[in-house]
Design an enzyme around this catalytic site. Structure first.
Site, mmCIF file in Angstrom:
data_model
loop_
_atom_site.group_PDB
_atom_site.id
_atom_site.type_symbol
_atom_site.label_atom_id
_atom_site.label_comp_id
_atom_site.label_asym_id
_atom_site.label_seq_id
_atom_site.Cartn_x
_atom_site.Cartn_y
_atom_site.Cartn_z
ATOM 1 C CG ASP A 257 -8.073 20.535 -11.231
ATOM 2 O OD1 ASP A 257 -7.067 20.210 -11.985
ATOM 3 O OD2 ASP A 257 -9.172 19.807 -11.251
ATOM 4 C CE1 TYR B 175 -14.018 16.969 -14.805
ATOM 5 C CE2 TYR B 175 -13.700 16.135 -12.373
ATOM 6 C CZ TYR B 175 -13.912 15.827 -13.794
ATOM 7 O OH TYR B 175 -13.751 14.530 -14.222
ATOM 8 N NE ARG C 236 -3.449 -0.359 2.634
ATOM 9 C CZ ARG C 236 -3.077 -0.578 4.150
ATOM 10 N NH1 ARG C 236 -2.213 0.131 4.479
ATOM 11 N NH2 ARG C 236 -3.279 -1.683 4.448
ATOM 12 C CE LYS D 107 -9.582 14.332 -17.767
ATOM 13 N NZ LYS D 107 -9.967 15.225 -16.728
HETATM 14 C C1 LIG Z 1 -10.648 15.134 -15.547
HETATM 15 C C2 LIG Z 1 -10.545 16.353 -14.645
HETATM 16 C C3 LIG Z 1 -10.724 15.833 -13.142
HETATM 17 C C4 LIG Z 1 -10.733 14.414 -12.556
HETATM 18 O O1 LIG Z 1 -9.766 13.466 -13.105
HETATM 19 P P1 LIG Z 1 -10.177 11.925 -13.074
HETATM 20 O O2 LIG Z 1 -8.674 11.492 -13.271
HETATM 21 O O3 LIG Z 1 -11.040 11.776 -14.407
HETATM 22 O O4 LIG Z 1 -10.973 11.663 -12.028
HETATM 23 C C5 LIG Z 1 -10.186 16.804 -12.254
HETATM 24 N N1 LIG Z 1 -9.955 17.885 -12.619
HETATM 25 C C6 LIG Z 1 -10.193 18.515 -14.189
HETATM 26 C C7 LIG Z 1 -9.812 19.890 -14.393
HETATM 27 C C8 LIG Z 1 -10.280 17.373 -15.173
HETATM 28 O O5 LIG Z 1 -10.652 17.956 -16.392
#
Ligand SMILES: *Cc1c(COP(=O)(O)O)cnc(C)c1O
Length: 409
Positions: A194, A122, A68, A219
Site C-alpha cells: 500500500d 490501515y 464495464r 488521497k
Molecule cells: C484511505 C486509505 C485507504 C483506503 O482508501 P479508500 O479510497 O478510502 O477506500 C487505503 N490505504 C491507506 C493507507 C489509506 O490511508
C-alpha cells in the site's frame, strides 16, 4: 503535439503528459484535438456491423467493448498511473482504495493460504484479515516490521503473500521494504504494498521490491476530497491476473470520477511538494514544544524511520502524527476541538488540513504502543494532514490549541 518518450523527463513534465494519448483526446480526423479525454458516459459500446462484433478481440486493453471494461476516460487514467510507476505493465482501477487492496489480495491468495500483514496496516485492511479473508478460508497473521528475523520466522509452508504499507497508518513508521521483500522473495511470497502515502512520485514501489503497488487515489491523486477511487499497478507477472479478477468482481469506476482523478493528477507534484515542505516545518516546530513527547514524521531527522526514508524515498507528503506528553484522552479531544483551520474527519491528502486522534493500542497486536522509548502515559496522539493553507497560520492555530490542551491536561 508529437508523442514523446517520457522516461527521461522530470516528474512535473510527466504528470502533465501522462495518459494523454492523441487517439483518446480527439477524433479520427483530428487526434489530440482537446487537452483532456472527454468523459465517455457509456455502458453500451456500438459495433459498426456484425463482422466487427464477431472479430472483436477476446479481452484486450484499451478497446471499446462494453462499459464495464471502461472507455478512454478510464484508460487515460490507468495509462497515466502506469506511466508514473517504474516497472508497471498496467494499472487496474477500483471504486475505492479498500476495493483495490481486496482486489489484489483476492488475486494472489487461495483458500488455505496464509497472509502476513504488517502490524501498522490501515485498519480496514486489518478488518479484511479478520473478516472476508477469514470467511473464505484465508488466514491472516500480523507481524512487527521492525524485526526482520521475526518476519522470516513467521513464514510457514502455507504463507503465500505479505501485505506491506509504508509508512504504516497512524504511527507513520517506515519499514525496510527492500529488506523485507528480499526475505519474501526467498520464500516465493507475493509482496502487495500500500503506497498511498508517498505515491510513485516519492517511492517507486515495484523497484523497491513490491509485486503489486496499491494506492488510494482518494488521497493525493484526487487531492480535492471530492471523489473516491483505488488502483493496483503491477508488472507482467500480475497485471493481467489483477485485471481478470477485477472484472470477475465487477469492479468499474465512473468516467466522471476518472476525469476528476486526471484533473487532480496534473497538480499532484506541486501539491505534494508544498504539503511536504509545510508538514516538515510544522513537525520541526512541534518537536520544540514542551507539550509534545514525540513527532512521528519520517521526513524529520531524528523521527522514527527517518534513516530508511532517506535511503528509499525521494519525497513525502503532508501526513504525519505527534504524541502528546501525558495528558488524557479528553484533553486531546479539547486540543482537536480548539483547532480552527483543521477539519475533523477521516481521509487525508486533500487541499485542506485535517486532524484526527491516534489511538493504535487496541489496533496493534504484534508491536508495542506507546512506542519504545516513550513513557507509559505518552499514548495520546494526533494525526495531521497538512493541506495548502499558509504554514504560519497552521502553526499559530496549533499553538493556541496546545494552550487549550495544557489547560485541560
Ligand atoms: C484511505 C486509505 C485507504 C483506503 O482508501 P479508500 O479510497 O478510502 O477506500 C487505503 N490505504 C491507506 C493507507 C489509506 O490511508
Amino acid at each position: 503535439m508529437a508523442e514523446h518518450d517520457s522516461e527521461h523527463l522530470g516528474t512535473g513534465t510527466r504528470l502533465v503528459g501522462a495518459g494523454r494519448r492523441a487517439e483518446w483526446t480527439g477524433t479520427a480526423e483530428h487526434p489530440g484535438a482537446v487537452v483532456n479525454p472527454p468523459v465517455y458516459r457509456a455502458s453500451t459500446h456500438l459495433y459498426p456491423d456484425m463482422a466487427a462484433l464477431r472479430a472483436h478481440p477476446a479481452n484486450e486493453d484499451g478497446k471499446f467493448y462494453y462499459g464495464r471494461r471502461g472507455a478512454p476516460t478510464q484508460w487515460a487514467l490507468s495509462g497515466a498511473l502506469t506511466a508514473l510507476e517504474p516497472g508497471a505493465e498496467g494499472t487496474v482501477l477500483y471504486p475505492s482504495g479498500v476495493a483495490a487492496i481486496m482486489g489484489a489480495l483476492l488475486t494472489v491468495l487461495r483458500p488455505g493460504d496464509v497472509l502476513l500483514m504488517i502490524d501498522n496496516a490501515y485498519e480496514p485492511s486489518r478488518a479484511m484479515g479478520r473478516g472476508l479473508l477469514k470467511d473464505f478460508g484465508i488466514e491472516t497473521r500480523w507481524f512487527d516490521a521492525s524485526d526482520p528475523a521475526a518476519f522470516e520466522a513467521a513464514i510457514c509452508e502455507r504463507t503465500k503473500a505479505v501485505l506491506l504499507e509504508v509508512p504504516g497508518s497512524l504511527t507513520i513508521e517506515v519499514c525496510d521494504v527492500p529488506g523485507l521483500s528480499a526475505i519474501a522473495k526467498a520464500h516465493e511470497l507475493t509482496v502487495v504494498l500500500d503506497n498511498t502515502w508517498a505515491s510513485p512520485l516519492g517511492f517507486p514501489a515495484l523497484e523497491r521490491g513490491a509485486d503489486i503497488a496499491i494506492m488510494s487515489l482518494t488521497k493525493h491523486v484526487g487531492g480535492h476530497s471530492d471523489a473516491m477511487m483505488g488502483s493496483a499497478s503491477a508488472g507482467p507477472q500480475w497485471y493481467r491476473k489483477l485485471r481478470i479478477r477485477a472484472q470477475g468482481l465487477g469492479n468499474v469506476v465512473s468516467p466522471d470520477d476518472a476525469a476528476l482523478m486526471l484533473r487532480g493528477l496534473r497538480t499532484m507534484g506541486l501539491r505534494l511538494a508544498q504539503e511536504t515542505a509545510s508538514a516538515l516545518a510544522i513537525a520541526e516546530w512541534l518537536e520544540g514544544r514542551p507539550e509534545v513527547a514525540k513527532v512521528l514524521c519520517p521526513m524529520l531527522p531524528g523521527s522514527p524511520g527517518h534513516d530508511l526514508w532517506k535511503r528509499d524515498f525521494s519525497g513525502g507528503c503532508g501526513l504525519f502524527s505527534f504524541v502528546l506528553k501525558g495528558g488524557t484522552s479528553a484533553a486531546r479531544d479539547a486540543l482537536i476541538d480548539a483547532l480552527t483551520l483543521f477539519g475533523i474527519g477521516y481521509s487525508w491528502g486533500g487541499f485542506e488540513s485535517l486532524a484526527t486522534p491516534v489511538d493504535p493500542a487496541p489496533i496493534r497486536t504484534a508491536s508495542p504502543w506507546p512506542l519504545p522509548g516513550l513513557a507509559d502515559d505518552d499514548r495520546f496522539g494526533v494525526r495531521l494532514s497538512i493541506g495548502l493553507e499558509d504554514t504560519a497560520d497552521l502553526i499559530a492555530d496549533l499553538e493556541q490549541a496546545l494552550g487549550v490542551w495544557s489547560a485541560a491536561a
